[in-house]
Scaffold this motif. Structure first.
Motif, PDB file in Angstrom:
ATOM      1  N   ASP A  90     -16.046 -91.973 -36.212  1.00  0.00           N
ATOM      2  CA  ASP A  90     -15.406 -93.050 -36.981  1.00  0.00           C
ATOM      3  C   ASP A  90     -14.088 -92.586 -37.598  1.00  0.00           C
ATOM      4  O   ASP A  90     -13.106 -93.336 -37.638  1.00  0.00           O
ATOM      5  CB  ASP A  90     -16.354 -93.526 -38.097  1.00  0.00           C
ATOM      6  CG  ASP A  90     -17.600 -94.213 -37.543  1.00  0.00           C
ATOM      7  OD1 ASP A  90     -17.584 -94.609 -36.360  1.00  0.00           O
ATOM      8  OD2 ASP A  90     -18.595 -94.331 -38.290  1.00  0.00           O
ATOM      9  N   GLN A 146     -10.265 -94.091 -37.556  1.00  0.00           N
ATOM     10  CA  GLN A 146      -9.565 -94.400 -38.815  1.00  0.00           C
ATOM     11  C   GLN A 146      -8.267 -93.607 -38.943  1.00  0.00           C
ATOM     12  O   GLN A 146      -7.273 -94.099 -39.486  1.00  0.00           O
ATOM     13  CB  GLN A 146     -10.461 -94.066 -40.008  1.00  0.00           C
ATOM     14  CG  GLN A 146     -11.707 -94.929 -40.115  1.00  0.00           C
ATOM     15  CD  GLN A 146     -12.615 -94.473 -41.252  1.00  0.00           C
ATOM     16  OE1 GLN A 146     -12.646 -93.299 -41.612  1.00  0.00           O
ATOM     17  NE2 GLN A 146     -13.365 -95.415 -41.818  1.00  0.00           N
ATOM     18  N   LYS A 197      -5.398 -95.250 -37.262  1.00  0.00           N
ATOM     19  CA  LYS A 197      -4.981 -96.419 -38.051  1.00  0.00           C
ATOM     20  C   LYS A 197      -4.159 -95.982 -39.276  1.00  0.00           C
ATOM     21  O   LYS A 197      -3.149 -96.594 -39.616  1.00  0.00           O
ATOM     22  CB  LYS A 197      -6.235 -97.173 -38.504  1.00  0.00           C
ATOM     23  CG  LYS A 197      -5.982 -98.351 -39.397  1.00  0.00           C
ATOM     24  CD  LYS A 197      -5.993 -99.641 -38.641  1.00  0.00           C
ATOM     25  CE  LYS A 197      -5.994-100.828 -39.594  1.00  0.00           C
ATOM     26  NZ  LYS A 197      -5.673-102.060 -38.865  1.00  0.00           N
ATOM     27  N   LEU A 250     -12.716-104.882 -29.423  1.00  0.00           N
ATOM     28  CA  LEU A 250     -13.111-104.698 -30.827  1.00  0.00           C
ATOM     29  C   LEU A 250     -12.267-103.606 -31.473  1.00  0.00           C
ATOM     30  O   LEU A 250     -11.791-103.737 -32.602  1.00  0.00           O
ATOM     31  CB  LEU A 250     -14.591-104.292 -30.909  1.00  0.00           C
ATOM     32  CG  LEU A 250     -15.629-105.382 -31.161  1.00  0.00           C
ATOM     33  CD1 LEU A 250     -16.999-104.753 -31.304  1.00  0.00           C
ATOM     34  CD2 LEU A 250     -15.277-106.191 -32.411  1.00  0.00           C
ATOM     35  N   GLU A 267      -8.740-104.809 -32.089  1.00  0.00           N
ATOM     36  CA  GLU A 267      -8.612-105.682 -33.266  1.00  0.00           C
ATOM     37  C   GLU A 267      -8.403-104.838 -34.528  1.00  0.00           C
ATOM     38  O   GLU A 267      -7.654-105.208 -35.420  1.00  0.00           O
ATOM     39  CB  GLU A 267      -9.882-106.533 -33.442  1.00  0.00           C
ATOM     40  CG  GLU A 267      -9.969-107.697 -32.490  1.00  0.00           C
ATOM     41  CD  GLU A 267     -11.332-108.376 -32.554  1.00  0.00           C
ATOM     42  OE1 GLU A 267     -12.035-108.216 -33.580  1.00  0.00           O
ATOM     43  OE2 GLU A 267     -11.700-109.041 -31.568  1.00  0.00           O
ATOM     44  N   PHE A 268      -9.093-103.690 -34.552  1.00  0.00           N
ATOM     45  CA  PHE A 268      -8.952-102.809 -35.712  1.00  0.00           C
ATOM     46  C   PHE A 268      -7.702-101.943 -35.589  1.00  0.00           C
ATOM     47  O   PHE A 268      -6.958-101.762 -36.555  1.00  0.00           O
ATOM     48  CB  PHE A 268     -10.199-101.921 -35.828  1.00  0.00           C
ATOM     49  CG  PHE A 268     -10.118-100.890 -36.920  1.00  0.00           C
ATOM     50  CD1 PHE A 268     -10.254-101.247 -38.256  1.00  0.00           C
ATOM     51  CD2 PHE A 268      -9.893 -99.548 -36.611  1.00  0.00           C
ATOM     52  CE1 PHE A 268     -10.168-100.303 -39.258  1.00  0.00           C
ATOM     53  CE2 PHE A 268      -9.807 -98.593 -37.608  1.00  0.00           C
ATOM     54  CZ  PHE A 268      -9.945 -98.970 -38.938  1.00  0.00           C
ATOM     55  N   GLU A 317     -11.918-102.087 -44.166  1.00  0.00           N
ATOM     56  CA  GLU A 317     -11.758-102.916 -42.964  1.00  0.00           C
ATOM     57  C   GLU A 317     -12.669-102.407 -41.846  1.00  0.00           C
ATOM     58  O   GLU A 317     -13.320-103.192 -41.148  1.00  0.00           O
ATOM     59  CB  GLU A 317     -10.288-102.879 -42.521  1.00  0.00           C
ATOM     60  CG  GLU A 317      -9.954-103.890 -41.441  1.00  0.00           C
ATOM     61  CD  GLU A 317      -8.531-103.725 -40.897  1.00  0.00           C
ATOM     62  OE1 GLU A 317      -7.654-103.213 -41.638  1.00  0.00           O
ATOM     63  OE2 GLU A 317      -8.313-104.103 -39.735  1.00  0.00           O
ATOM     64  N   PHE A 318     -12.729-101.092 -41.733  1.00  0.00           N
ATOM     65  CA  PHE A 318     -13.584-100.480 -40.709  1.00  0.00           C
ATOM     66  C   PHE A 318     -15.051-100.806 -40.991  1.00  0.00           C
ATOM     67  O   PHE A 318     -15.803-101.207 -40.101  1.00  0.00           O
ATOM     68  CB  PHE A 318     -13.368 -98.958 -40.697  1.00  0.00           C
ATOM     69  CG  PHE A 318     -14.121 -98.244 -39.609  1.00  0.00           C
ATOM     70  CD1 PHE A 318     -13.533 -98.045 -38.368  1.00  0.00           C
ATOM     71  CD2 PHE A 318     -15.413 -97.777 -39.821  1.00  0.00           C
ATOM     72  CE1 PHE A 318     -14.220 -97.390 -37.354  1.00  0.00           C
ATOM     73  CE2 PHE A 318     -16.106 -97.117 -38.806  1.00  0.00           C
ATOM     74  CZ  PHE A 318     -15.507 -96.932 -37.580  1.00  0.00           C
ATOM     75  N   ASP A 346     -16.284-103.261 -42.820  1.00  0.00           N
ATOM     76  CA  ASP A 346     -16.580-104.683 -42.663  1.00  0.00           C
ATOM     77  C   ASP A 346     -16.781-105.044 -41.188  1.00  0.00           C
ATOM     78  O   ASP A 346     -17.563-105.925 -40.854  1.00  0.00           O
ATOM     79  CB  ASP A 346     -15.441-105.537 -43.248  1.00  0.00           C
ATOM     80  CG  ASP A 346     -15.384-105.432 -44.771  1.00  0.00           C
ATOM     81  OD1 ASP A 346     -16.344-104.888 -45.356  1.00  0.00           O
ATOM     82  OD2 ASP A 346     -14.386-105.882 -45.364  1.00  0.00           O
ATOM     83  N   LYS A 347     -16.076-104.332 -40.334  1.00  0.00           N
ATOM     84  CA  LYS A 347     -16.113-104.640 -38.905  1.00  0.00           C
ATOM     85  C   LYS A 347     -17.266-103.923 -38.202  1.00  0.00           C
ATOM     86  O   LYS A 347     -17.942-104.498 -37.347  1.00  0.00           O
ATOM     87  CB  LYS A 347     -14.787-104.216 -38.283  1.00  0.00           C
ATOM     88  CG  LYS A 347     -14.443-104.945 -37.026  1.00  0.00           C
ATOM     89  CD  LYS A 347     -12.958-104.760 -36.706  1.00  0.00           C
ATOM     90  CE  LYS A 347     -12.570-105.622 -35.527  1.00  0.00           C
ATOM     91  NZ  LYS A 347     -12.758-107.053 -35.713  1.00  0.00           N
ATOM     92  N   PHE A 348     -17.478-102.681 -38.571  1.00  0.00           N
ATOM     93  CA  PHE A 348     -18.431-101.866 -37.808  1.00  0.00           C
ATOM     94  C   PHE A 348     -19.651-101.427 -38.623  1.00  0.00           C
ATOM     95  O   PHE A 348     -20.528-100.738 -38.101  1.00  0.00           O
ATOM     96  CB  PHE A 348     -17.717-100.635 -37.229  1.00  0.00           C
ATOM     97  CG  PHE A 348     -16.524-100.986 -36.378  1.00  0.00           C
ATOM     98  CD1 PHE A 348     -16.685-101.715 -35.212  1.00  0.00           C
ATOM     99  CD2 PHE A 348     -15.244-100.607 -36.757  1.00  0.00           C
ATOM    100  CE1 PHE A 348     -15.580-102.052 -34.420  1.00  0.00           C
ATOM    101  CE2 PHE A 348     -14.131-100.944 -35.973  1.00  0.00           C
ATOM    102  CZ  PHE A 348     -14.300-101.665 -34.814  1.00  0.00           C
TER     103      PHE A 348
END
Lengths: 410, 302
Positions: free
Chosen positions: A144, A148, A151, A186, A189-190, A255-256, A258-260
């Motif tokens: 993960d 991140q 990003k 997916l 999108e992130f 954000e990560f 919330d998504k994953f």
């Protein structure tokens, strides 16, 4: 989403595949090698459309990343120990060039004497190069954090290289279940495709990293009007961007999550609500210390734990906020698997400086633990913590750094 | 070489702008100017710490009108490899990548990353402009400083022989290795053109003799004279190694064919202050070595 059984190295490699890195350059070193072996396989099997440059040294590995990133590609490299130390010059270069390079460091003790086991001396020695440093405590976190990291580094407010660090063998060679995000949409999108802010384009020629003066220069087309800055202004801008990292990373992490479905924060806390003593550290040592906190709680000591994920930039404001919100804290015990030789553990020094800057008069004890991969148990951490708790309760607040589980006499 | 070019065949477009920071009479600037003319606009350059760094100007003014990435001293081969890798994955394979480094950056500190890039067959042109010492830091000796030369770190003259870098590169099995001399710009232009057009897709290496007035101890107006003496005396030979086959070119070939008379090496040595400590005996020994070399050339090519 897929659940795979991966060691830490393979978790890192899978993350690179899933974010679609475009240029990889790496040189073999234990315990990092399986990362790039797996990435080589992904490239050769057509699972990852990337250029893999099999360089002749780590210095060249990071240089290839610098040049490829400047040219506009998303890049990745990995290293450990002496290899990372060999990159040192170019780590400065990468940060000074504001390139969002991601480097996975499987932490290993630097020679001499030769040692292939874990400690954080390799990455801690790169602390002042201008890189973001994130430390992980399990393989899911490695996977993960690499996503991140891209990003974060590619954010226009940040534009900085990111080192994702994890303990050699303890994570690099230990299999754990890891949930991977195999839906590229997916991920996109992130993390959208890399939009470079540097370029090397014959249609718009510019010279990158010219000799830059100490004093301010003016735009030659607008003499006396447009200031172009100079070396100190470039370096100031890097510092200003790095200072934004804690807030930025919290947003990215949210954000990560919330998504994953997985959240980390810039530090992880355990049993801190009513804690009077905090065990403080990074990496797997701090992970192990959760058990130590449990053990000490059973013995009547109100011990909590902070496992720091974001080590550079050091999240000063967040830690001050944490301390302010926890007025019961009587002492902090820092376990460092690294050492600024001739002084104390690096994390300890940084934490003390943060406390001092906010006028907190909280005793901080430091234990050097697990150097060169020496096994450190939860019981040993608990025992050292207990000793410090008792000393602090008795008012003995000053204590020199102490090595634990070391077979030497003073 | 096939067609002999004339000055009118050289493109007029300039990529080095006025106001470079090179010294007057600098061999490097002359070589660079013609190398860039040969490679043209669709080129990305990378340069390590060197006189070339300075030539390119000081932020925010640049004196070269092509994209260039500065890189650390020992990293030119890797930097060029990184540019190439990114261009390949971004679908810009047609762009020429030029690595342009001095003799210290090539034969000493940068030999590893260059060797790595060549072993990988990286699609780049690597050019070493050889002014035979670390000129940018004040004339310290390099692996390419010739025997007997004064530098600030060999105050009584260098006691060791120099490296033969073009031969080292040829030993990598790359398809194109050439030597050039800054003062023969058409020959140099032609070699860069050839490297670009005929051997695209693999590593190409060109080693350029690049006289340096302050470092060698001659007046700036004597650049052409000194440069020519280098080749006319047989000290710096012009040749190509194409797919392993060695051929002499230009002045060197004409000397071997007897069309031009070779000058004695003493003319070259005594025209520069850096050889002031080189004894007459040493010069005689060097003359014997050069004579022997040319005897071998004649056996092969005359």
């Amino acid at each position: 989403m897929a659940k795979l059984l991966l060691n830490g190295n393979h978790a890192a490699a899978n993350a690179c595949k899933d974010v679609g890195v475009q240029v990889i350059a790496a040189y073999p070193i234990t315990p990092q090698s399986p990362i790039v072996e797996r990435l080589s396989r992904f490239v050769d099997d057509g699972k990852l459309n990337a250029e893999f440059v099999r360089v002749e040294s780590e210095h060249s590995a990071i240089t290839v990343c610098i040049a490829a990133s400047t040219t506009g590609a998303r890049v990745f490299t990995a290293s450990s120990a002496n290899g990372l130390c060999l990159m040192h010059e170019q780590l400065h270069w990468a940060a000074g060039s504001r390139l969002p390079i991601v480097l996975a460091c499987a932490n290993r003790a630097p020679a001499a004497p030769w040692n292939v086991w874990t400690d954080e001396q390799d990455s801690i020695s790169q602390r002042d190069t201008g890189w973001v440093q994130l430390y992980c405590e399990d393989n899911q976190e490695i996977y993960d954090t690499i996503i991140q990291a891209y990003k974060l580094g590619e954010d226009p407010e940040i534009y900085a290289p990111v080192m994702v660090c994890f303990d050699g063998y303890i994570l690099s060679h230990t299999m754990m279940p890891v949930e991977t995000i195999d839906d590229s949409n997916l991920i996109k999108e992130f993390l959208p495709p890399y939009k470079p802010h540097t370029h090397l384009d014959p249609n718009d020629p510019c010279i990158v990293n010219l000799v830059t003066f100490p004093w301010i220069r003016h735009d030659p087309d607008k003499p006396g009007i447009e200031k172009m800055g100079a070396y100190p202004e470039f370096r100031y801008a890097l510092q200003q961007s790095l200072l934004k990292v804690p807030e930025k990373f919290k947003k990215i992490d949210k954000e990560f999550g919330d998504k994953f479905g997985r959240y980390y924060g810039i530090y992880k806390e355990y049993l801190c609500d009513d804690a009077e003593f905090i065990i403080f550290g990074i990496g797997t040592l701090a992970c192990e210390a959760r058990i130590s906190a449990d053990l000490l709680r059973k013995q009547g000591f109100k011990v909590g734990l902070i496992n720091l994920k974001l080590y550079r930039p050091f999240p000063r404001d967040d830690l001050i906020e944490f301390i302010t919100k926890h007025p019961d804290i009587k002492g902090i015990i820092v376990f460092d698997r690294n050492l600024s030789y001739g002084y104390e553990g690096a994390v300890c020094t940084d934490l003390k400086s943060t406390l001092y800057s906010a006028h907190f008069d909280i005793p901080v004890h430091n234990y050097i633990a697990g150097i060169g991969g020496r096994n450190i148990t939860a019981e040993q951490i608990a025992s050292a913590t207990k000793k410090s708790c008792e000393m602090i309760l008795k008012g003995q607040i000053d204590k020199k750094p102490e090595w634990i589980n070391i077979d030497m006499e003073d | 070489m096939s067609k002999i070019l004339k000055p009118k065949d050289i493109p007029e477009e300039e990529f080095i702008l006025s106001g470079t920071r090179a010294c007057s009479g600098c061999g490097l600037s002359l070589a660079y100017r013609f190398a860039l003319k040969a490679l043209g606009k669709n080129t990305i350059i990378t340069v390590p710490a060197s006189c070339s760094t300075v030539l390119h100007g000081m932020y925010p003014c640049a004196a070269v009108n092509l994209p260039m990435l500065n890189t650390a001293f020992e990293s030119t081969g890797a930097s060029a490899s990184g540019i190439r890798a990114a261009l390949n994955i971004l679908g810009k394979k047609d762009i020429t990548v030029l690595a342009w480094a001095g003799d210290g950056g090539t034969t000493d500190i940068g030999i590893q990353s260059l060797s790595g890039a060549a072993e990988r067959g990286t699609d780049i042109i690597y050019a070493c402009y050889d002014n035979e010492a670390y000129m940018n830091t004040g004339t310290q000796r390099s692996g390419s400083t010739p025997f007997g030369a004064y530098t600030t770190t060999t105050p009584s003259g260098k006691k060791q022989r120099r490296k033969n870098m073009p031969k080292i590169m040829a030993a990598h099995g790359i398809p194109y290795v050439a030597t050039a001399n800054a003062v023969y710009p058409i020959d140099l232009f032609q070699k860069f053109r050839r490297a670009k057009d005929e051997f695209k897709g693999d590593t190409r290496y060109i080693h350029i003799f690049s006289p340096c007035p302050p470092g060698w101890g001659f007046e700036p107006q004597d650049l052409i004279k000194i440069g020519k003496l280098g080749t006319e005396t047989g000290i710096w030979d012009l040749y190509e190694i194409i797919n392993g086959k060695f051929t002499l070119n230009n002045i060197t070939m004409k000397i071997v064919q007897g069309k031009i008379k070779r000058k004695p090496v003493v003319d070259y040595f005594r025209a520069q202050k850096r050889f002031n400590t080189l004894s007459n005996n040493a010069i005689r020994r060097i003359q014997e070595e050069i004579d022997k070399k040319f005897q071998e050339y004649e056996n092969s090519f005359a």
